[in-house]
Design a protein around this motif. Structure first.
Motif, PDB file in Angstrom:
ATOM      1  N   ASN A 186       0.434   3.327 -10.348  1.00 38.75           N
ATOM      2  CA  ASN A 186       0.883   3.409  -8.960  1.00 38.75           C
ATOM      3  C   ASN A 186       0.647   2.073  -8.269  1.00 38.75           C
ATOM      4  N   PHE A 187       1.398   1.826  -7.206  1.00 39.09           N
ATOM      5  CA  PHE A 187       1.154   0.673  -6.347  1.00 39.09           C
ATOM      6  C   PHE A 187       0.079   1.042  -5.327  1.00 39.09           C
ATOM      7  N   PHE A 188      -0.988   0.219  -5.280  1.00 39.95           N
ATOM      8  CA  PHE A 188      -2.033   0.488  -4.288  1.00 39.95           C
ATOM      9  C   PHE A 188      -1.992  -0.503  -3.128  1.00 39.95           C
ATOM     10  N   TYR A 189      -1.103  -1.491  -3.187  1.00 40.40           N
ATOM     11  CA  TYR A 189      -0.950  -2.421  -2.064  1.00 40.40           C
ATOM     12  C   TYR A 189       0.482  -2.934  -2.030  1.00 40.40           C
ATOM     13  N   CYS A 190       1.005  -3.092  -0.812  1.00 41.34           N
ATOM     14  CA  CYS A 190       2.345  -3.653  -0.612  1.00 41.34           C
ATOM     15  C   CYS A 190       2.373  -4.264   0.790  1.00 41.34           C
ATOM     16  N   ASN A 191       2.736  -5.534   0.893  1.00 36.14           N
ATOM     17  CA  ASN A 191       2.801  -6.132   2.220  1.00 36.14           C
ATOM     18  C   ASN A 191       4.154  -5.835   2.869  1.00 36.14           C
TER      19      ASN A 191
END
Length: 360
Positions: A186-191
């Motif tokens: 999973n993605f845990f960070y996205c700006n």
């Protein structure tokens, strides 16, 4: 010391009373000169472990009864050797009707040392318990101090991590590039820049599960490429997306492995290259048109040279042939057609080669 002195006094009084009781028991036997009946009683008394021997003397100091006690043990002999157990003689006068009828002599081992040892042992146990309590209390305080120091260190470390995360977030937001972090599927960070590329909010990207990200991040023909981006170090590579809002875009990205919270993670850097792709396409088109313009210019130059020869020879022929000749009309027709033909290269250069158009 008070306990020891009090016990010594009690021990001596108890022994004296016990021996006086022995004397009263054998009083009748000595009066009646019966030496057999008190033997059992005195033997039982001698076997108590504290009596060496018992002697009963009559009024003329003749030995009436003599009983020897059991041999003392090894520990008693050891204490006796170092003067911790003493042999004390007791002599008690036996009376009957206010007359002295004999004497009871007892050689007694004074064994109060065992009581003293027990007391000392108890005191040592108490001292050990007290020392253990102090050590436990000290260990507790040390542990509390260490826990407090460790808690402060952890708090500082957590604060430092939070500050670093804030710095990273601020940096990633100011770069203008899309930044995404992937771990455990999973993605845990996205700006915000990356989220804008997909036409969604950053919280929506973090909520993507399993392979839901594939449908949102790229077209079907680039699924394998994006799978590689989140699993290995590759790039830069380009792929297309169809955002929820807006037109399709070209994305250029590369991925690198990082460590996050002690585990391996994948960092993705994304750039929107849609404008660059359009400029590259336009540049290639212009290069093609420039090539066509150069070709058209060369052809036009050669064509104009041939037309110049035709027009020149036609003008000479018109001047040399009489005006009344039938050939004169045909020559004029050739001249008019040549002039119209000279306009064709100008039109081709005007549409295909801007530089040639400017020169013209």
């Amino acid at each position: 010391i008070i306990i020891f002195l009090a016990y010594e006094t009690h021990y001596s009084e108890k022994a004296h009373l016990q021996f006086a009781h022995h004397a009263s028991v054998i009083q009748n036997a000595l009066w009646n000169l019966d030496s057999e009946s008190p033997v059992g009683y005195l033997t039982l008394a001698a076997n108590s472990g504290e009596i060496k021997d018992i002697s009963v003397l009559d009024s003329e100091n003749n030995e009436f009864i003599h009983i020897k006690g059991p041999d003392i043990g090894f520990l008693d002999r050891f204490f006796q050797a170092i003067k911790l157990i003493n042999e004390e003689p007791y002599s008690i006068t036996i009376q009957r009707e206010n007359r002295d009828i004999g004497v009871l002599k007892i050689s007694h081992f004074h064994k109060s040392i065992y009581f003293h040892i027990n007391v000392l042992f108890c005191l040592l146990l108490c001292l050990a318990a007290y020392v253990f309590f102090l050590r436990t209390l000290e260990a507790k305080r040390t542990l509390e101090t260490r826990v407090s120091e460790r808690t402060e260190e952890l708090a500082k470390a957590i604060t430092a991590v939070q500050e670093n995360e804030e710095k990273f977030r601020a940096f990633s937001e100011q770069t203008g590039q899309g930044v995404m972090a992937w771990q455990d599927g999973n993605f845990f960070y996205c700006n915000s820049a990356a989220a804008n590329m997909f036409g969604v909010e950053a919280v929506d990207v973090v909520s993507w599960r399993n392979e839901e990200y594939l449908q949102n991040m790229c077209t079907a023909r680039h699924h394998d490429l994006v799978r590689r981006l989140v699993s290995e170090e590759i790039g830069p590579v380009a792929w297309t997306i169809e955002p929820v809002k807006g037109k399709p875009k070209w994305i250029e990205s590369f991925s690198r492995k990082i460590q996050f919270q002690g585990q391996e993670a994948q960092l993705l850097i994304l750039n929107d290259i849609t404008k660059r792709r359009l400029l590259e396409t336009e540049l290639r088109q212009r290069e093609k048109m420039d090539s066509i313009g150069e070709l058209a210019g060369g052809i036009a130059h050669d064509f104009n040279n041939m037309l110049g020869i035709i027009l020149g020879n036609t003008d000479i022929a018109i001047e040399e042939i009489p005006p009344t000749s039938l050939v004169q009309e045909h020559l004029e027709e050739i001249r008019r057609a040549s002039l119209r033909a000279s306009l064709l290269p100008r039109c081709a250069l005007h549409s295909a080669w801007p530089l040639q158009r400017a020169i013209l």
